[in-house]
Design an enzyme around this catalytic site. Structure first.
Site, PDB file in Angstrom:
ATOM      1  N   LYS A 173     -37.502  -6.046  43.790  1.00 18.44           N
ATOM      2  CA  LYS A 173     -36.350  -5.184  44.084  1.00 18.44           C
ATOM      3  C   LYS A 173     -35.946  -5.295  45.559  1.00 18.44           C
ATOM      4  O   LYS A 173     -36.776  -5.103  46.451  1.00 18.44           O
ATOM      5  CB  LYS A 173     -36.705  -3.724  43.764  1.00 18.44           C
ATOM      6  CG  LYS A 173     -35.703  -2.686  44.291  1.00 18.44           C
ATOM      7  CD  LYS A 173     -36.117  -1.244  43.965  1.00 18.44           C
ATOM      8  CE  LYS A 173     -35.231  -0.224  44.652  1.00 18.44           C
ATOM      9  NZ  LYS A 173     -35.598   1.175  44.369  1.00 18.44           N
TER      10      LYS A 173
ATOM     11  N   ASP B 156     -30.956   2.284  50.602  1.00 15.25           N
ATOM     12  CA  ASP B 156     -30.782   3.177  49.451  1.00 15.25           C
ATOM     13  C   ASP B 156     -30.404   4.575  49.922  1.00 15.25           C
ATOM     14  O   ASP B 156     -31.254   5.386  50.266  1.00 15.25           O
ATOM     15  CB  ASP B 156     -32.078   3.214  48.621  1.00 15.25           C
ATOM     16  CG  ASP B 156     -31.936   4.086  47.366  1.00 15.25           C
ATOM     17  OD1 ASP B 156     -30.792   4.468  47.038  1.00 15.25           O
ATOM     18  OD2 ASP B 156     -32.971   4.370  46.735  1.00 15.25           O
TER      19      ASP B 156
ATOM     20  N   LYS C 181     -29.098  11.129  48.687  1.00 14.51           N
ATOM     21  CA  LYS C 181     -30.406  11.658  49.093  1.00 14.51           C
ATOM     22  C   LYS C 181     -30.234  12.666  50.232  1.00 14.51           C
ATOM     23  O   LYS C 181     -29.261  12.594  50.977  1.00 14.51           O
ATOM     24  CB  LYS C 181     -31.287  10.511  49.619  1.00 14.51           C
ATOM     25  CG  LYS C 181     -31.795   9.559  48.567  1.00 14.51           C
ATOM     26  CD  LYS C 181     -32.645   8.465  49.214  1.00 14.51           C
ATOM     27  CE  LYS C 181     -33.143   7.471  48.196  1.00 14.51           C
ATOM     28  NZ  LYS C 181     -34.066   8.031  47.193  1.00 14.51           N
TER      29      LYS C 181
ATOM     30  N   ASP D 232     -36.273  -0.219  51.310  1.00 17.25           N
ATOM     31  CA  ASP D 232     -36.187  -0.294  49.856  1.00 17.25           C
ATOM     32  C   ASP D 232     -36.008  -1.735  49.356  1.00 17.25           C
ATOM     33  O   ASP D 232     -35.807  -1.962  48.175  1.00 17.25           O
ATOM     34  CB  ASP D 232     -35.023   0.588  49.368  1.00 17.25           C
ATOM     35  CG  ASP D 232     -35.294   1.197  48.000  1.00 17.25           C
ATOM     36  OD1 ASP D 232     -36.462   1.269  47.606  1.00 17.25           O
ATOM     37  OD2 ASP D 232     -34.319   1.580  47.329  1.00 17.25           O
TER      38      ASP D 232
ATOM     39  N   ASP E 225     -29.189   7.397  42.039  1.00 15.79           N
ATOM     40  CA  ASP E 225     -30.339   7.106  42.897  1.00 15.79           C
ATOM     41  C   ASP E 225     -31.463   6.397  42.124  1.00 15.79           C
ATOM     42  O   ASP E 225     -32.407   5.915  42.718  1.00 15.79           O
ATOM     43  CB  ASP E 225     -30.853   8.421  43.516  1.00 15.79           C
ATOM     44  CG  ASP E 225     -31.733   8.177  44.723  1.00 15.79           C
ATOM     45  OD1 ASP E 225     -31.767   7.027  45.208  1.00 15.79           O
ATOM     46  OD2 ASP E 225     -32.382   9.143  45.178  1.00 15.79           O
TER      47      ASP E 225
ATOM     48  N   GLU F 225     -31.474   3.516  41.013  1.00 16.89           N
ATOM     49  CA  GLU F 225     -30.748   2.238  41.037  1.00 16.89           C
ATOM     50  C   GLU F 225     -31.657   1.038  40.895  1.00 16.89           C
ATOM     51  O   GLU F 225     -31.220  -0.028  40.459  1.00 16.89           O
ATOM     52  CB  GLU F 225     -29.935   2.136  42.338  1.00 16.89           C
ATOM     53  CG  GLU F 225     -30.687   1.615  43.575  1.00 16.89           C
ATOM     54  CD  GLU F 225     -31.834   2.517  44.034  1.00 16.89           C
ATOM     55  OE1 GLU F 225     -31.835   3.708  43.676  1.00 16.89           O
ATOM     56  OE2 GLU F 225     -32.730   2.010  44.726  1.00 16.89           O
TER      57      GLU F 225
ATOM     58  N   ARG G 141     -34.124   0.327  38.866  1.00 20.37           N
ATOM     59  CA  ARG G 141     -34.248  -0.163  37.478  1.00 20.37           C
ATOM     60  C   ARG G 141     -32.968  -0.841  37.010  1.00 20.37           C
ATOM     61  O   ARG G 141     -32.992  -1.712  36.154  1.00 20.37           O
ATOM     62  CB  ARG G 141     -34.658   1.001  36.558  1.00 20.37           C
ATOM     63  CG  ARG G 141     -33.659   2.120  36.510  1.00 20.37           C
ATOM     64  CD  ARG G 141     -34.290   3.423  36.040  1.00 20.37           C
ATOM     65  NE  ARG G 141     -35.075   4.080  37.087  1.00 20.37           N
ATOM     66  CZ  ARG G 141     -35.737   5.213  36.933  1.00 20.37           C
ATOM     67  NH1 ARG G 141     -35.727   5.832  35.769  1.00 20.37           N
ATOM     68  NH2 ARG G 141     -36.427   5.733  37.931  1.00 20.37           N
TER      69      ARG G 141
END
Ligand code: BES
Ligand code: MN
Ligand code: ZN
Length: 506
Positions: free
Chosen positions: A270, A275, A282, A293, A352, A354, A356
């Site tokens: 990933k 993020d 967030k 991230d 959030d 995201e 997956r």
């Protein structure tokens, strides 16, 4: 880094690092000569209790012309029976941290003697090299002040007075240097902030890496190419950002064609360059940490670099779906239904979640390349961090053997994992009423439901998932590790591959 055949007492160096167990009262046999020449200084510091040999501690004794070394660094190894290969890696990291702190330029290491025949000499040398890179690493690309930037470099050698042993050390050292460098590379790219590394910039970095590493090649899909293929997951996540998403594939194929069929492995990482959470934004506190991230994606690039440099007999894909998750007028929204690369539809409940959404497209891509084994690595859920803290990564899998192999690789690499479930009861929670899946589960077991979501994109392939949300970042610098990205996974994945192909270099 190099090796040298020379005795401990004679060795000329600015710092000689040796190990000491907390439960051995007397100095180890191979340092008796050194102890004698130092007139009992080592025995004294132990006897007076000033140095107890605990893990993470060290003390300095000055040579004062009595031995070749200017100073001896005694490094605590903890209890003898508890020692593992990671003990020596940590000791090396601490020694390197000390050497950098003291601005020493040459350090000589003789830790292996303390372990007798308990571990393979090559493996010890490999772990020492990895530890040296780990402990001496600093991220200073953007430090301009003279005082804080580091100009002097540290030269390290491993020594033994027996040339046969030096030879065995040397073989493992080469592997350790490759993995250590890959680890530092990953830390540097990961530590770069979101304004420097956006998706096109990471794609450029991957291309540069492939160009300078023999055996690697790199292809990058831009947003138009992804749209053609129908990669709706990654496109949705990237839609809110000014910098478009990229789908990065780095391939490693060994140069000399082997007669036997080589296994094909896919590492999927990933890479969200920042993020923010997107529309489901967030809270401000600690949001700056979300520049990290992307560490899963960078770990797989670095692992591919190491595999190529070790010339491992394996076909490897490093697949890095890369996007920036931002709120904006063109962002994807809660309630959207997204058609992923696999054709499965997903109802978005939280923008959030995201990770997956980009990974499901990348997993499907790996399935389509007909890989035998797929391992993904991702800073996927805060829930995994809650469950396991900052010491171990979550490990989910659909294959017992693969799970065991990763646990074994974790033991030698010192990058620890802990098995968690992701079976049908978790998958059940991810069903949507208006699409095939939704992208969040209930309040509970968030690491497991996220993994169960991913599992549904792996068809019948052997697959494992590493949730590194809790372990990818070192919050505060200490003597053996600088703060920032940890590069978790580089050693683990490289070690997994070494074991898989049964490499016998050492
Ligand atoms: N990147 C985060 C997970 C994360 C959290 C990594 C803390 C490192 C430290 C991920 O994209 C995320 O936001 N996950 C959500 C999922 C939730 C909305 C279902 C989470 O864990 O809160
Ligand atoms: Mn997120
Ligand atoms: Zn994320």
């Amino acid at each position: 880094m190099k090796t040298r055949t020379v005795g401990l007492a004679e060795c000329k160096t600015q710092m000689l690092a040796i190990g000491h167990f907390s439960d051995t009262k007397r100095p180890l046999p191979e340092i008796i000569e050194l102890c004698k020449k130092l007139g009992g200084a080592i025995e004294q510091v132990v006897k007076l209790g000033d140095f107890k040999g605990k893990e993470g501690t060290s003390t300095v004794i000055y040579g004062d012309g009595r031995i070749g070394a200017e100073r001896v660094l005694l490094v605590g190894l903890g209890e003898q029976k508890k020692a593992t290969i990671d003990t020596v890696r940590k000791a090396a990291a601490l020694a390197a941290g000390k050497a950098v702190g003291m601005k020493v330029q040459t350090m000589t290491i003789a830790f292996h003697g303390a372990f007798g025949a308990r571990f393979d000499l090559g493996l010890l040398a490999q772990a020492i090299a990895e530890g040296i890179y780990k402990g001496s690493y600093r991220y200073d690309e953007y430090v301009t002040s003279e005082e804080d930037s580091r100009k002097d470099s540290l030269a390290v050698e491993l020594i033994d007075k027996d040339p046969a042993k030096t030879k065995r050390l040397e073989n493992g050292l080469a592997t350790g240097v490759i993995i250590g460098k890959a680890q530092s590379y990953a830390r540097t790219v990961a530590n770069r902030p979101g304004n420097v590394i956006n998706p096109p910039a990471l794609a450029e970095e991957a291309k540069k890496l492939a160009k300078r590493t023999a055996g690697l090649s790199c292809t990058v899909l831009d947003e138009k190419q992804m749209a053609k293929l129908g990669m709706g997951g990654i496109l949705a996540v990237g839609s809110g950002s000014k910098t478009p998403p990229r789908f990065i594939v780095v391939r490693y194929a060994p140069r000399n064609k082997s007669a036997r069929k080589l296994p094909t492995v896919a590492f999927v990482g990933k890479a969200i360059t920042f993020d923010s959470g997107g529309i489901s934004i967030k809270p401000a506190q600690n949001m700056e940490q979300m520049k990290l991230d992307k560490t899963g994606g960078i770990a797989v690039l670095a692992a591919a670099k190491a595999a190529a440099e070790m010339k491992l007999p394996v076909n490897l894909y490093a697949i890095v779906p890369c996007a920036e998750n931002m709120p904006g007028g063109s962002s994807y929204r809660p309630g959207d239904i997204v058609t992923t690369y696999s054709g499965k539809t997903v109802e978005i409940q939280n923008t959030d979640a995201e990770g997956r959404m980009i990974l499901c497209d990348a997993l499907h891509y790996a399935v389509k390349q007909n890989c035998d084994i797929i391992i993904d690595i991702a800073t996927l859920t805060g829930a995994c961090m809650i469950a396991l803290g900052t010491h171990k990564a979550g490990l989910m899998s659909n294959d017992e053997r693969l799970s065991r192999d990763l646990q074994k690789a974790a033991e030698t690499s010192g990058e620890k994992v802990w098995p968690l479930p992701c079976g049908d009861e978790y998958a059940e929670e991810m069903k949507s009423k208006i699409a095939d899946l939704k992208n969040t589960g209930s309040r509970w077991g968030g690491a497991c439901t996220a993994a169960a979501f991913l599992r549904q994109f792996t068809e019948k392939k052997k697959w494992a998932h590493l949730d590194i949300a809790g372990v990818d970042c070192i919050e505060k610098s200490n003597e053996s590790q600088a703060e920032g990205a940890s590069a978790f996974g580089v050693r683990l994945l490289a070690t997994y591959l070494i074991n898989l192909v049964g490499k016998k270099a050492r």
